[in-house]
Scaffold this motif. Structure first.
Motif, PDB file in Angstrom:
ATOM      1  N   ALA A   1      24.635  34.885  62.488  1.00 31.15           N
ATOM      2  CA  ALA A   1      24.113  33.512  62.430  1.00 31.15           C
ATOM      3  C   ALA A   1      25.114  32.571  63.076  1.00 31.15           C
ATOM      4  O   ALA A   1      26.221  32.388  62.565  1.00 31.15           O
ATOM      5  N   GLY A   2      24.738  32.003  64.208  1.00 33.58           N
ATOM      6  CA  GLY A   2      25.583  31.029  64.866  1.00 33.58           C
ATOM      7  C   GLY A   2      25.402  29.649  64.274  1.00 33.58           C
ATOM      8  O   GLY A   2      24.666  29.454  63.291  1.00 33.58           O
ATOM      9  N   GLU A   3      26.035  28.668  64.876  1.00 36.13           N
ATOM     10  CA  GLU A   3      25.902  27.294  64.393  1.00 36.13           C
ATOM     11  C   GLU A   3      24.442  26.852  64.468  1.00 36.13           C
ATOM     12  O   GLU A   3      23.770  27.051  65.487  1.00 36.13           O
ATOM     13  N   GLY A   4      23.944  26.291  63.383  1.00 38.36           N
ATOM     14  CA  GLY A   4      22.569  25.820  63.342  1.00 38.36           C
ATOM     15  C   GLY A   4      21.539  26.928  63.198  1.00 38.36           C
ATOM     16  O   GLY A   4      20.345  26.684  63.385  1.00 38.36           O
ATOM     17  N   GLN A   5      21.985  28.128  62.838  1.00 31.80           N
ATOM     18  CA  GLN A   5      21.074  29.269  62.699  1.00 31.80           C
ATOM     19  C   GLN A   5      21.165  29.875  61.303  1.00 31.80           C
ATOM     20  O   GLN A   5      22.147  29.674  60.578  1.00 31.80           O
TER      21      GLN A   5
ATOM     22  N   VAL B   1      11.578  32.660  54.368  1.00 33.71           N
ATOM     23  CA  VAL B   1      11.180  31.724  55.419  1.00 33.71           C
ATOM     24  C   VAL B   1      10.311  32.428  56.450  1.00 33.71           C
ATOM     25  O   VAL B   1      10.310  33.654  56.574  1.00 33.71           O
ATOM     26  N   GLY B   2       9.580  31.615  57.197  1.00 35.35           N
ATOM     27  CA  GLY B   2       8.834  32.097  58.353  1.00 35.35           C
ATOM     28  C   GLY B   2       9.214  31.268  59.565  1.00 35.35           C
ATOM     29  O   GLY B   2       9.813  30.196  59.438  1.00 35.35           O
ATOM     30  N   TRP B   3       8.896  31.765  60.745  1.00 35.19           N
ATOM     31  CA  TRP B   3       9.193  31.034  61.989  1.00 35.19           C
ATOM     32  C   TRP B   3       8.224  31.489  63.064  1.00 35.19           C
ATOM     33  O   TRP B   3       7.679  32.593  63.017  1.00 35.19           O
ATOM     34  N   LEU B   4       7.955  30.628  64.042  1.00 27.89           N
ATOM     35  CA  LEU B   4       7.071  30.965  65.141  1.00 27.89           C
ATOM     36  C   LEU B   4       7.713  30.732  66.489  1.00 27.89           C
ATOM     37  O   LEU B   4       7.128  31.026  67.523  1.00 27.89           O
ATOM     38  N   ASN B   5       8.904  30.200  66.501  1.00 25.94           N
ATOM     39  CA  ASN B   5       9.724  30.108  67.704  1.00 25.94           C
ATOM     40  C   ASN B   5      11.158  29.951  67.227  1.00 25.94           C
ATOM     41  O   ASN B   5      11.430  29.944  66.031  1.00 25.94           O
ATOM     42  N   GLY B   6      12.083  29.873  68.140  1.00 21.10           N
ATOM     43  CA  GLY B   6      13.466  29.742  67.724  1.00 21.10           C
ATOM     44  C   GLY B   6      14.064  31.014  67.171  1.00 21.10           C
ATOM     45  O   GLY B   6      15.174  30.997  66.625  1.00 21.10           O
ATOM     46  N   GLY B   7      13.330  32.142  67.303  1.00 17.43           N
ATOM     47  CA  GLY B   7      13.816  33.416  66.786  1.00 17.43           C
ATOM     48  C   GLY B   7      13.489  34.551  67.738  1.00 17.43           C
ATOM     49  O   GLY B   7      12.874  35.542  67.332  1.00 17.43           O
ATOM     50  N   GLN B   8      13.878  34.391  69.019  1.00  8.97           N
ATOM     51  CA  GLN B   8      13.625  35.450  69.994  1.00  8.97           C
ATOM     52  C   GLN B   8      14.300  36.741  69.525  1.00  8.97           C
ATOM     53  O   GLN B   8      15.471  36.736  69.149  1.00  8.97           O
ATOM     54  N   GLY B   9      13.547  37.833  69.552  1.00  5.37           N
ATOM     55  CA  GLY B   9      14.040  39.104  69.043  1.00  5.37           C
ATOM     56  C   GLY B   9      13.495  39.432  67.676  1.00  5.37           C
ATOM     57  O   GLY B   9      14.076  40.219  66.926  1.00  5.37           O
ATOM     58  N   SER B  10      12.351  38.843  67.323  1.00  4.02           N
ATOM     59  CA  SER B  10      11.804  38.991  65.974  1.00  4.02           C
ATOM     60  C   SER B  10      11.213  40.368  65.691  1.00  4.02           C
ATOM     61  O   SER B  10      10.919  40.683  64.532  1.00  4.02           O
ATOM     62  N   PHE B  11      11.018  41.205  66.717  1.00  2.00           N
ATOM     63  CA  PHE B  11      10.599  42.586  66.469  1.00  2.00           C
ATOM     64  C   PHE B  11      11.834  43.439  66.165  1.00  2.00           C
ATOM     65  O   PHE B  11      11.965  44.562  66.645  1.00  2.00           O
ATOM     66  N   SER B  12      12.739  42.906  65.383  1.00  2.00           N
ATOM     67  CA  SER B  12      13.987  43.560  65.024  1.00  2.00           C
ATOM     68  C   SER B  12      14.129  43.520  63.504  1.00  2.00           C
ATOM     69  O   SER B  12      13.476  42.727  62.822  1.00  2.00           O
ATOM     70  N   ASP B  13      15.003  44.364  62.971  1.00  2.60           N
ATOM     71  CA  ASP B  13      15.214  44.366  61.524  1.00  2.60           C
ATOM     72  C   ASP B  13      15.947  43.115  61.062  1.00  2.60           C
ATOM     73  O   ASP B  13      15.764  42.658  59.928  1.00  2.60           O
ATOM     74  N   LEU B  14      16.790  42.555  61.928  1.00  3.91           N
ATOM     75  CA  LEU B  14      17.494  41.307  61.650  1.00  3.91           C
ATOM     76  C   LEU B  14      17.381  40.405  62.867  1.00  3.91           C
ATOM     77  O   LEU B  14      17.424  40.884  64.004  1.00  3.91           O
TER      78      LEU B  14
ATOM     79  N   ALA C   1      18.501  36.235  64.323  1.00  3.78           N
ATOM     80  CA  ALA C   1      19.076  34.909  64.133  1.00  3.78           C
ATOM     81  C   ALA C   1      18.024  33.881  64.522  1.00  3.78           C
ATOM     82  O   ALA C   1      17.516  33.893  65.646  1.00  3.78           O
ATOM     83  N   VAL C   2      17.682  33.007  63.599  1.00  2.00           N
ATOM     84  CA  VAL C   2      16.615  32.017  63.788  1.00  2.00           C
ATOM     85  C   VAL C   2      17.214  30.620  63.734  1.00  2.00           C
ATOM     86  O   VAL C   2      18.037  30.317  62.854  1.00  2.00           O
ATOM     87  N   ALA C   3      16.812  29.759  64.664  1.00  2.00           N
ATOM     88  CA  ALA C   3      17.223  28.360  64.604  1.00  2.00           C
ATOM     89  C   ALA C   3      16.726  27.749  63.293  1.00  2.00           C
ATOM     90  O   ALA C   3      15.546  27.849  62.964  1.00  2.00           O
ATOM     91  N   ALA C   4      17.615  27.131  62.550  1.00  2.00           N
ATOM     92  CA  ALA C   4      17.247  26.579  61.247  1.00  2.00           C
ATOM     93  C   ALA C   4      16.118  25.557  61.363  1.00  2.00           C
ATOM     94  O   ALA C   4      15.249  25.484  60.485  1.00  2.00           O
ATOM     95  N   ARG C   5      16.096  24.800  62.458  1.00  2.00           N
ATOM     96  CA  ARG C   5      15.043  23.790  62.624  1.00  2.00           C
ATOM     97  C   ARG C   5      13.675  24.430  62.824  1.00  2.00           C
ATOM     98  O   ARG C   5      12.648  23.759  62.683  1.00  2.00           O
ATOM     99  N   SER C   6      13.645  25.725  63.178  1.00  2.00           N
ATOM    100  CA  SER C   6      12.388  26.431  63.390  1.00  2.00           C
ATOM    101  C   SER C   6      11.946  27.230  62.171  1.00  2.00           C
ATOM    102  O   SER C   6      10.879  27.845  62.199  1.00  2.00           O
TER     103      SER C   6
END
Length: 335
Positions: free
Chosen positions: A39-43, A97-110, A112-117
């Motif tokens: 998780a980077g800054e803002g993620q 949580v859920g997300w529909l963008n801001g989380g490229q790579g979502s077909f993965s077990d883990l 990193a998602v932008a918190a705003r998304s």
């Protein structure tokens, strides 16, 4: 850290991820072992429970919406936060949580998602239902309340009404007081859409003439077209004077270039091509749209069909089914 089986030296922890190494068909999706993200800054780092399949994943894979190769596939999912990056104060470890963008790579077990998304999920909405309400639901919401806000008495044409967006869009338009003319490709799909409350459900063949007949020659106020190339001309011909054509997808291929001088001859119509990024520009806007959807589901206004489930290892089969246009509703990958 994990211990390497061959020589006992430490190795980086790994996870499963769906990777695209080269543009191509569904077989271009490859399940591989990759390093875990942080998780980077803002993620926030999320352990994915279920991820949603969308046509944008197809557009990424074939290079229509290009990403730098290789890339981790998937943009949508639901899971539980396992770590919070610097600067994130409104989300916590253990939160669902859920997300529909801001989380490229979502077909993965883990991922990193932008918190705003990230959208906090209510207890009364399960993971699979939540995924069915994210990309498709937020899209249907902004189409009917933002791009062309439906007013009581408006008549709308909804293409691909048996699809994930289409099923929700039909119900939202009816809830807002509109009349729905819907297209679907088979009688089984048309029967499904009738059950959602559509006023008229018709085949694609000759749909523009059918729309004119159903509206007494006037045409519809708005066309919501997620099909693209094969329906574009008929969609323009289905509009009333000063009607609005909303292209929001390219299921049959990109819409051909348009000479704008034609618009006056077609009735001074409006044409727009919106994207969810511009209708959920802030965390507040995204979460407000999601809150409406969750409220409508819990209040019985919106029925969400149970998605078709595939294991993440069966990602190629899932996209083969999606792109055959033989499916209805949402498809998801279980992790």
């Amino acid at each position: 850290m994990a211990v390497g089986p061959a020589d006992g030296r430490p190795t980086m922890a790994g996870m499963r991820a769906v990777i695209v190494n080269a543009h191509g068909g569904p077989e271009a999706f490859t399940l591989a072992e990759t390093p875990e993200p942080v998780a980077g800054e803002g993620q926030v780092l999320v352990r994915v429970a279920v991820s949603g399949i969308n046509f944008i994943d197809v557009y990424h894979r074939i290079g229509l919406y290009p990403l730098a190769l290789p890339f981790r596939a998937g943009v949508e999912g639901v899971g539980v936060i396992t770590a919070v990056g610097a600067g994130v104060t409104d989300l916590a470890v253990g939160q669902r949580v859920g997300w529909l963008n801001g989380g490229q790579g979502s077909f993965s077990d883990l991922v990193a998602v932008a918190a705003r998304s990230a959208v906090p999920l209510p207890d009364g909405v399960d993971d699979v239902t939540a995924v069915a309400l994210l990309m498709q639901g937020i899209t249907a919401h902004y189409l009917a309340t933002g791009t062309y806000p439906i007013k009581p008495g408006d008549v709308a044409l909804v293409h691909a009404a048996a699809g994930g967006v289409g099923q929700l869009l039909v119900q939202i338009i009816k809830h807002l007081g509109g009349t729905v003319i819907a297209t679907a490709s088979s009688e089984a799909k048309r029967e499904l859409v009738r059950g959602l409350g559509a006023d008229h459900v018709i085949p694609y063949e000759g749909f523009a003439d059918a729309v004119r007949s159903l509206t007494g020659g006037r045409g519809v106020d708005v066309v919501y077209d997620g099909v693209g190339a094969s329906t574009s001309e008929g969609s323009m011909a289905s509009l009333c004077v000063r009607g609005t054509l909303v292209f929001f997808g390219n299921a049959s291929g990109p819409v051909p270039p348009l000479d704008v001088t034609r618009l006056s001859g077609l009735g001074s119509i409006f044409i727009t091509r919106p994207t969810v990024a511009h209708y959920a520009r802030t965390a507040e806007e995204l979460r407000a749209r999601a809150a409406d959807l969750f409220s409508w589901v819990q209040g019985g206004v919106l029925r969400v069909a149970q998605p078709t489930r595939y294991d993440v290892a069966d990602v190629v089969a899932a996209f083969t089914a999606l792109e055959s246009r033989a499916t209805t509703g949402k498809l998801v990958l279980m992790h």
